[in-house]
Each structure stands twice: as C-alpha cells, then as structure tokens.
Motif scaffolding. Structure first.
Motif, PDB file in Angstrom:
ATOM      1  N   VAL A  70       9.150  32.448   1.464  1.00 28.11           N
ATOM      2  CA  VAL A  70       9.623  31.322   2.328  1.00 28.11           C
ATOM      3  C   VAL A  70      10.987  31.951   2.075  1.00 28.11           C
ATOM      4  O   VAL A  70      11.727  31.559   2.824  1.00 28.11           O
ATOM      5  CB  VAL A  70       9.466  29.711   0.944  1.00 28.11           C
ATOM      6  CG1 VAL A  70      10.286  28.694   1.956  1.00 28.11           C
ATOM      7  CG2 VAL A  70       8.331  29.331   1.620  1.00 28.11           C
ATOM      8  N   THR A  71      11.866  32.801   1.178  1.00 29.91           N
ATOM      9  CA  THR A  71      12.852  32.329   1.179  1.00 29.91           C
ATOM     10  C   THR A  71      13.304  33.977   1.952  1.00 29.91           C
ATOM     11  O   THR A  71      14.146  34.190   2.383  1.00 29.91           O
ATOM     12  CB  THR A  71      13.328  33.160  -0.703  1.00 29.91           C
ATOM     13  OG1 THR A  71      13.241  32.104  -1.357  1.00 29.91           O
ATOM     14  CG2 THR A  71      14.820  33.595   0.022  1.00 29.91           C
ATOM     15  N   LEU A 131      13.974  23.680   4.109  1.00 32.61           N
ATOM     16  CA  LEU A 131      13.317  24.814   2.992  1.00 32.61           C
ATOM     17  C   LEU A 131      14.002  24.718   2.335  1.00 32.61           C
ATOM     18  O   LEU A 131      13.530  26.078   1.128  1.00 32.61           O
ATOM     19  CB  LEU A 131      13.028  25.940   4.309  1.00 32.61           C
ATOM     20  CG  LEU A 131      11.710  26.015   5.125  1.00 32.61           C
ATOM     21  CD1 LEU A 131      11.853  27.633   5.805  1.00 32.61           C
ATOM     22  CD2 LEU A 131      10.421  25.582   4.527  1.00 32.61           C
ATOM     23  N   GLN A 132      15.117  24.088   1.961  1.00 33.45           N
ATOM     24  CA  GLN A 132      16.000  24.507   1.155  1.00 33.45           C
ATOM     25  C   GLN A 132      15.719  24.841  -0.672  1.00 33.45           C
ATOM     26  O   GLN A 132      16.217  25.819  -1.307  1.00 33.45           O
ATOM     27  CB  GLN A 132      17.134  23.989   0.770  1.00 33.45           C
ATOM     28  CG  GLN A 132      17.353  21.970   0.550  1.00 33.45           C
ATOM     29  CD  GLN A 132      18.020  21.323   0.046  1.00 33.45           C
ATOM     30  OE1 GLN A 132      19.544  21.603   0.411  1.00 33.45           O
ATOM     31  NE2 GLN A 132      18.022  20.274   0.666  1.00 33.45           N
ATOM     32  N   LEU A 141      16.577  24.815   9.682  1.00 35.24           N
ATOM     33  CA  LEU A 141      15.665  25.643   8.860  1.00 35.24           C
ATOM     34  C   LEU A 141      16.203  25.688   7.935  1.00 35.24           C
ATOM     35  O   LEU A 141      14.917  25.852   6.917  1.00 35.24           O
ATOM     36  CB  LEU A 141      15.243  26.990   9.627  1.00 35.24           C
ATOM     37  CG  LEU A 141      14.409  27.695   9.038  1.00 35.24           C
ATOM     38  CD1 LEU A 141      12.845  27.780   9.243  1.00 35.24           C
ATOM     39  CD2 LEU A 141      14.296  28.931   9.232  1.00 35.24           C
ATOM     40  N   THR A 142      16.680  25.863   7.364  1.00 35.97           N
ATOM     41  CA  THR A 142      17.269  26.051   5.758  1.00 35.97           C
ATOM     42  C   THR A 142      17.563  24.691   5.422  1.00 35.97           C
ATOM     43  O   THR A 142      17.133  25.119   3.897  1.00 35.97           O
ATOM     44  CB  THR A 142      19.140  26.452   5.566  1.00 35.97           C
ATOM     45  OG1 THR A 142      18.732  28.135   6.909  1.00 35.97           O
ATOM     46  CG2 THR A 142      19.934  26.933   4.411  1.00 35.97           C
ATOM     47  N   THR A 181      10.248  38.711  11.745  1.00 37.63           N
ATOM     48  CA  THR A 181       9.658  38.098  10.240  1.00 37.63           C
ATOM     49  C   THR A 181       7.625  38.111  10.139  1.00 37.63           C
ATOM     50  O   THR A 181       7.492  38.614   9.202  1.00 37.63           O
ATOM     51  CB  THR A 181      10.388  36.458  10.149  1.00 37.63           C
ATOM     52  OG1 THR A 181      11.435  36.699  11.187  1.00 37.63           O
ATOM     53  CG2 THR A 181      10.157  36.005   8.827  1.00 37.63           C
ATOM     54  N   THR A 225      12.398  33.080   5.591  1.00 36.77           N
ATOM     55  CA  THR A 225      13.516  32.049   5.665  1.00 36.77           C
ATOM     56  C   THR A 225      15.306  33.061   6.775  1.00 36.77           C
ATOM     57  O   THR A 225      15.519  33.204   7.761  1.00 36.77           O
ATOM     58  CB  THR A 225      14.752  31.412   5.286  1.00 36.77           C
ATOM     59  OG1 THR A 225      13.224  30.239   5.671  1.00 36.77           O
ATOM     60  CG2 THR A 225      15.895  30.621   5.738  1.00 36.77           C
ATOM     61  N   ILE A 243      13.854  28.269  -1.458  1.00 36.90           N
ATOM     62  CA  ILE A 243      14.622  28.945  -0.970  1.00 36.90           C
ATOM     63  C   ILE A 243      15.442  29.130  -2.668  1.00 36.90           C
ATOM     64  O   ILE A 243      16.185  30.059  -2.913  1.00 36.90           O
ATOM     65  CB  ILE A 243      15.320  28.632  -0.631  1.00 36.90           C
ATOM     66  CG1 ILE A 243      15.063  28.691   1.067  1.00 36.90           C
ATOM     67  CG2 ILE A 243      16.485  29.648   0.056  1.00 36.90           C
ATOM     68  CD1 ILE A 243      15.692  28.493   2.837  1.00 36.90           C
TER      69      ILE A 243
END
Length: 276
Positions: free
Chosen positions: A197-198, A261-262, A257-258, A85, A201, A265
């Motif tokens: 960030v999107t 950071l939603q 994680l999702t 990543t 992720t 995202i």
C-alpha cells in the motif's frame, strides 16, 4: 491528587500547543489556497488578505470544468497514474522478493543508483526516441515514462520490507509443498500488505503530480492536471483565482488518498524500524 491533575492538564495543553505549532504552518497554505479560490478577482488582490468574512463564490471552479476541460485532464491523470502504478507493482514486487531472498546486492545497488539520478536526465533521450517512433501525446509513452520513475522506488522499499520478513515463513511453506512462486503469492504478499500500500500510494502520487514528463511528452489528447496549471499564466497577468481553483482540484484527490490509507502507509514506512 489536585496537583497531579493540574500537571496532567498542563501536559496535555503543552502537547496540543506543540502539535498546533507544527501543523499550522502546514495547513495554513492549504487553507489560504482554498479560500482564495472562492474569491472574485478583486478580493484575491486585497492586501492584507481577507481570511474570513467574505462571500464565497464557485465561479472559478465552474470556469475550469465548463471551459477548460478539467474533467478530461482528471481522467488522463487517473489513467496514467493507475496504469503506471499497477505495472510498476507487477514488475517491482517479484523483483524485490528475488533481491531480498537471494541477496542480489549488485542489483540492489544499481537500482538505488537509478533512483538517485535526477528524473530530468531521462527526459531528453525519451523525447528524441518517442518522437522518432511517433508516440508523443499517447498514454503509453506517459505510462512508460512514469514506470521508469516509480519502479526503482518500489523495488527499493519492498526489498527492504521483504528482507525483514523471517525466512522461516518461506521454509515452512516449502516444507509443506509450496513452490517458490506459490510461497511468494500465498505467504509473502499477504504479510507485505502495508509495504504494498505504501509503494502503491507513493507511486500513484508521484505519477499524479508529475509535471516535467507530462509537459514534454503529452499533448492535447493526453494532457494531465499539473500541466494544465501553466495555462493560467500569461505575459500580461496571472489568473490567480482560476489557477488556485485548479490547484485545489489537483491536490484534493492526493489528500483524500493519503488520509484514507494513512494507517497502512505508517505501518509500511516504519516496518523494520524497531527490532527486538
């Protein structure tokens, strides 16, 4: 006023019911996998399945960590996912800026075509190449193979995201004495945080969950979590309790994680969707 309140309450109830109808088919399989991982082998096979009222056990989790080296598999997955990543972002974001600002349409089309190719089409050439170089079962080959998968995705998303950032920001920074490089670092990157960030992720999750490349290119030293799930299946039976416990270990970090950071995202995925 009473009629208005009744209509408002009915509207809320209808909305909650609709949300429940949509969310339940998504959450129920996760709930079923989790509770099944807390049952003994005989309880797993009970039909219809027992959804409530059983005594949970943690034997399957103890087994996979104490005898199956799942802590090592988690470390391997984390190393490959974080490294691929990070490198993909370092290479992909500047490329996205160039594509967006200098209208490199042919390059953008080529990257999109590379993104649409099935990932398995790269696997056989990779295996022959890296086996000749004696790089099978190394972190470097896994990281490189995952970069090839995530880099087109990052360029595809970020080039569209940066294209929606007004060029006036670049022009104002250049008038103030910034070079193109400094404008990119000091102006574009901070504004592009939701997109970054999107991309990070999606790239991380794609690497974390990758099975095909890890199955062929990894070995005893670099085996990752998704590959380890197959070892609970034998010709005689399937060790469901242990497999489901291992499945929870694989998916929980991705869920955490999702959820964490939603907010970013959602901003990154919807950027540019509404233009005034």
């Amino acid at each position: 006023m009473t009629v208005y309140k009744a209509k408002k309450a009915a509207g809320k109830i209808g909305l909650y019911a609709l949300v429940l109808i949509v969310v339940l088919p998504i959450l129920f399989p996760l709930y079923f996998v989790f509770i099944s991982s807390l049952k003994n082998m005989s309880q797993v096979y009970i039909m219809p399945p027992q959804l409530f009222g059983f005594t949970p056990i943690w034997d399957h989790y103890k087994y996979i960590f104490e005898t199956q080296h799942y802590d090592t598999y988690m470390i391997n997955s984390a190393i490959v996912a974080f490294a691929s990543t990070a490198i993909s972002l370092i290479l992909g974001v500047p490329a996205s800026y160039s594509i967006a600002r200098f209208h490199m349409r042919k390059t953008s089309t080529s990257i999109l075509v590379a993104r649409l190719l099935p990932s398995i089409s790269f696997l056989l050439p990779y295996y022959f190449l890296f086996s000749k170089l004696k790089m099978i079962d190394t972190y470097s080959v896994l990281i490189l193979s995952h970069i090839v998968l995530s880099l087109p995705l990052i360029v595809w998303i970020m080039s569209s995201f940066i294209a929606d950032i007004p060029k006036e920001l670049d022009e104002a920074a250049i008038v103030d004495g910034c070079t193109r490089q400094r404008c990119f670092w000091n102006v574009i990157l901070p504004v592009s945080l939701p997109g970054l960030v999107t991309c990070a992720t999606l790239s991380f999750l794609g690497s974390w969950n990758n099975f095909q490349f890890a199955l062929i290119l990894s070995g005893e030293k670099t085996r990752t979590l998704p590959v380890s799930l197959q070892y609970f299946v034998s010709g005689a039976d399937i060790r469901w309790g242990r497999m489901l416990a291992a499945t929870i270990v694989v998916i929980v970090p991705a869920i955490i994680l999702t959820m964490a950071l939603q907010k970013y995202i959602i901003k990154g995925m919807t950027a540019g969707a509404v233009k005034g």
